[in-house]
Design an enzyme around this catalytic site. Structure first.
Site, PDB file in Angstrom:
ATOM      1  N   ASN A 197       0.944  -0.837  -0.125  1.00 25.45           N
ATOM      2  CA  ASN A 197      -0.382  -0.278   0.398  1.00 25.45           C
ATOM      3  C   ASN A 197       0.388   1.434  -0.132  1.00 25.45           C
ATOM      4  O   ASN A 197       2.172   0.968   1.020  1.00 25.45           O
ATOM      5  CB  ASN A 197      -1.045   0.181   1.272  1.00 25.45           C
ATOM      6  CG  ASN A 197      -0.331   0.730   2.281  1.00 25.45           C
ATOM      7  OD1 ASN A 197      -0.479   1.801   2.943  1.00 25.45           O
ATOM      8  ND2 ASN A 197       0.109  -0.350   3.130  1.00 25.45           N
ATOM      9  N   ARG A 198       0.259   2.201  -0.776  1.00 24.29           N
ATOM     10  CA  ARG A 198       0.746   3.412  -0.514  1.00 24.29           C
ATOM     11  C   ARG A 198      -0.173   4.429  -0.161  1.00 24.29           C
ATOM     12  O   ARG A 198      -0.633   5.988  -0.807  1.00 24.29           O
ATOM     13  CB  ARG A 198       1.281   3.341  -1.752  1.00 24.29           C
ATOM     14  CG  ARG A 198       1.428   4.332  -2.799  1.00 24.29           C
ATOM     15  CD  ARG A 198       1.890   4.298  -4.149  1.00 24.29           C
ATOM     16  NE  ARG A 198       0.699   3.793  -5.737  1.00 24.29           N
ATOM     17  CZ  ARG A 198       1.556   2.860  -6.496  1.00 24.29           C
ATOM     18  NH1 ARG A 198       2.373   2.105  -6.008  1.00 24.29           N
ATOM     19  NH2 ARG A 198       0.493   3.472  -7.579  1.00 24.29           N
ATOM     20  N   ASN A 244       2.560   7.042  14.781  1.00 26.43           N
ATOM     21  CA  ASN A 244       3.100   6.980  14.180  1.00 26.43           C
ATOM     22  C   ASN A 244       4.190   7.417  13.199  1.00 26.43           C
ATOM     23  O   ASN A 244       4.016   8.443  12.437  1.00 26.43           O
ATOM     24  CB  ASN A 244       1.863   6.463  12.800  1.00 26.43           C
ATOM     25  CG  ASN A 244       2.452   5.835  11.944  1.00 26.43           C
ATOM     26  OD1 ASN A 244       3.638   5.890  11.402  1.00 26.43           O
ATOM     27  ND2 ASN A 244       1.533   5.291  11.224  1.00 26.43           N
ATOM     28  N   SER A 304       5.609   5.281   8.795  1.00 31.26           N
ATOM     29  CA  SER A 304       4.901   4.967   7.746  1.00 31.26           C
ATOM     30  C   SER A 304       5.667   5.217   6.450  1.00 31.26           C
ATOM     31  O   SER A 304       6.193   6.573   7.071  1.00 31.26           O
ATOM     32  CB  SER A 304       3.581   5.877   7.237  1.00 31.26           C
ATOM     33  OG  SER A 304       3.053   5.264   6.151  1.00 31.26           O
ATOM     34  N   ASN A 318       4.859   5.774   3.752  1.00 31.36           N
ATOM     35  CA  ASN A 318       4.163   7.083   2.348  1.00 31.36           C
ATOM     36  C   ASN A 318       3.841   7.864   2.611  1.00 31.36           C
ATOM     37  O   ASN A 318       3.552   8.963   2.066  1.00 31.36           O
ATOM     38  CB  ASN A 318       2.857   5.800   2.419  1.00 31.36           C
ATOM     39  CG  ASN A 318       2.443   4.645   2.061  1.00 31.36           C
ATOM     40  OD1 ASN A 318       4.062   3.968   1.170  1.00 31.36           O
ATOM     41  ND2 ASN A 318       2.270   3.283   2.239  1.00 31.36           N
ATOM     42  N   THR A 322       6.151  -4.575  14.077  1.00 32.74           N
ATOM     43  CA  THR A 322       6.279  -2.921  13.794  1.00 32.74           C
ATOM     44  C   THR A 322       5.893  -2.546  12.248  1.00 32.74           C
ATOM     45  O   THR A 322       4.185  -3.770  12.327  1.00 32.74           O
ATOM     46  CB  THR A 322       7.501  -2.786  12.481  1.00 32.74           C
ATOM     47  OG1 THR A 322       7.371  -4.361  11.961  1.00 32.74           O
ATOM     48  CG2 THR A 322       8.653  -4.270  13.368  1.00 32.74           C
ATOM     49  N   ASN A 323       5.905  -2.259  11.708  1.00 31.70           N
ATOM     50  CA  ASN A 323       4.596  -0.566  10.227  1.00 31.70           C
ATOM     51  C   ASN A 323       5.168  -2.192   9.422  1.00 31.70           C
ATOM     52  O   ASN A 323       5.934  -2.919   9.571  1.00 31.70           O
ATOM     53  CB  ASN A 323       5.030   0.613   9.933  1.00 31.70           C
ATOM     54  CG  ASN A 323       4.132   0.908   9.622  1.00 31.70           C
ATOM     55  OD1 ASN A 323       3.151   1.164   8.610  1.00 31.70           O
ATOM     56  ND2 ASN A 323       3.669   1.969  10.087  1.00 31.70           N
ATOM     57  N   THR A 324       4.976  -1.387   7.930  1.00 34.44           N
ATOM     58  CA  THR A 324       5.142  -1.988   6.339  1.00 34.44           C
ATOM     59  C   THR A 324       6.760  -2.083   6.754  1.00 34.44           C
ATOM     60  O   THR A 324       7.260  -1.514   6.755  1.00 34.44           O
ATOM     61  CB  THR A 324       4.028  -1.615   5.552  1.00 34.44           C
ATOM     62  OG1 THR A 324       4.917  -0.322   5.911  1.00 34.44           O
ATOM     63  CG2 THR A 324       2.871  -2.059   5.755  1.00 34.44           C
TER      64      THR A 324
END
EC number: 1.3.5.2
Length: 357
Positions: A114-115, A189, A192, A194, A262-264
């Protein structure tokens, strides 16, 4: 939609554009909020309470941020059997995020890319939705029926894309002010991939500056609201051991209450050659499991016992959820696994953690 077994619904959803399927799911969950059916689902939640950061979680499996960006379906999500639900990421002002297409399935790898770019309706709309939820109204009205251990709610905050990184702290503080009285915990956060330069906030000086400002603002919010809301920081999997140590030290130094790992990931090593593998954005799902577990283990070694860690990334089965606990996490979150395997994964994971950990 809650009446349709996910095994039957999935082929239809997967025949749609991924973001269209996402939006349809969120709308369906929002429409079923507060119904007897959804409340009945909630009563079958696995009971496995654990107390961390002053909060008692009904069980150790939660929803990761990103599915419900605007807090539109808190009650529907909570009725799936989660012990806690994290919604957002919210930014001070509404923003459209990145252009479509911005969500891609990699089914051979049980993964997504995802972005999105923190697309959301902004803080005011987000908080109106939180306050309109049955979850919130029950907390405000002691005459309404409440479960013995109510669902816990995490509110995830970020910065607007148009805000220069040098002024990111202002956005985080604005969001913190808005969500603080209503959250069981706040998730910051900074990971991310993105939002341009966002991950630079994980570096030593930038992180110290941000967390110092957040800690200082929380002191004022405690005095204003008479409650100390725990603050968790969400970090990336694309970190080496020395970077993890720097982050761990900063979390301790500024009195943060926990970390979400964790995040992506930006890595594509595990999906090379697959359709959409070269799309820009964060990769989630099965390929992230080992990376996330490595960071969790490094955090546990650096932070020692007792510091709350929420493990997220690559939980596609109950065994994967247990692997996060064994790596050092106290709690587990699911998102991509829910897309691929449906709500049954929530209760399967919570039940196996209860019997195995």
């Amino acid at each position: 939609m809650a009446l349709i077994p996910y095994a039957l619904a999935r082929p239809f959803l997967f025949s749609l554009d991924p973001e269209t399927a996402h939006e349809l799911t969120v709308r369906a969950l929002a429409l079923t909020q507060g119904t007897a059916l959804q409340l009945a689902y909630g009563t079958s939640r696995v009971n496995d309470p654990i107390t961390l950061a002053g909060l008692t979680f009904p069980n150790r499996v939660g929803l990761a941020a990103g599915l419900d960006k605007n807090a539109r379906c808190i009650d529907g999500l909570g009725a799936m059997g989660f012990g806690f639900v994290e919604v957002g990421t919210v930014t001070p002002l509404a923003q459209p995020g990145n252009p479509r297409p911005r969500l891609f399935r990699l089914p051979q790898a049980q993964a997504l890319i995802n972005r999105f770019g923190f697309n959301n309706e902004g803080l005011a709309s987000f908080m109106a939705n939180v306050k309109n939820s049955t979850f919130y109204r029950q907390r405000q009205n002691p005459n309404l029926a409440r479960k013995p251990l109510p669902l816990l709610l995490g509110l995830n905050i970020g910065k607007n894309a148009a805000t220069p990184i040098e002024r990111a702290t202002e956005d985080y503080l604005t969001c913190l002010d808005g969500v603080y009285p209503y959250a069981d915990y706040v998730a910051v956060n900074i990971s991310s991939p993105n939002t341009r330069n966002l991950r630079s906030l994980q570096s030593d000086e930038a992180l110290d500056s941000l967390l110092g400002a957040i800690a200082h603002r929380r002191q004022a919010l405690v005095a204003q609201h008479g409650k100390q809301t725990p603050i968790f920081v969400k970090i990336a999997p694309d970190l080496d051991a020395s970077q993890v140590d720097v982050i761990a030290a900063s979390l301790r130094r500024h009195g943060m209450d926990g970390v979400i790992a964790t995040n992506t990931t930006l890595s594509r090593d595990a999906v090379k050659g697959l359709a959409h593998a070269d799309e820009t954005g964060g990769l989630s799902g099965a390929p992230v499991l080992a990376m996330s577990n490595r960071v969790i283990g490094q955090l546990r070694a650096a932070l020692g016992p007792g510091f709350p860690i929420i493990g997220v990334g690559g939980v596609m089965s109950a065994d994967d959820a247990v692997s996060k606990i064994r790596a050092g996490a106290d709690l587990v979150q699911i998102y991509t696994g829910l897309i691929y395997h449906g709500p049954k994964l929530v209760k399967q994971a919570a039940a196996l953690i209860k019997t195995s950990c």
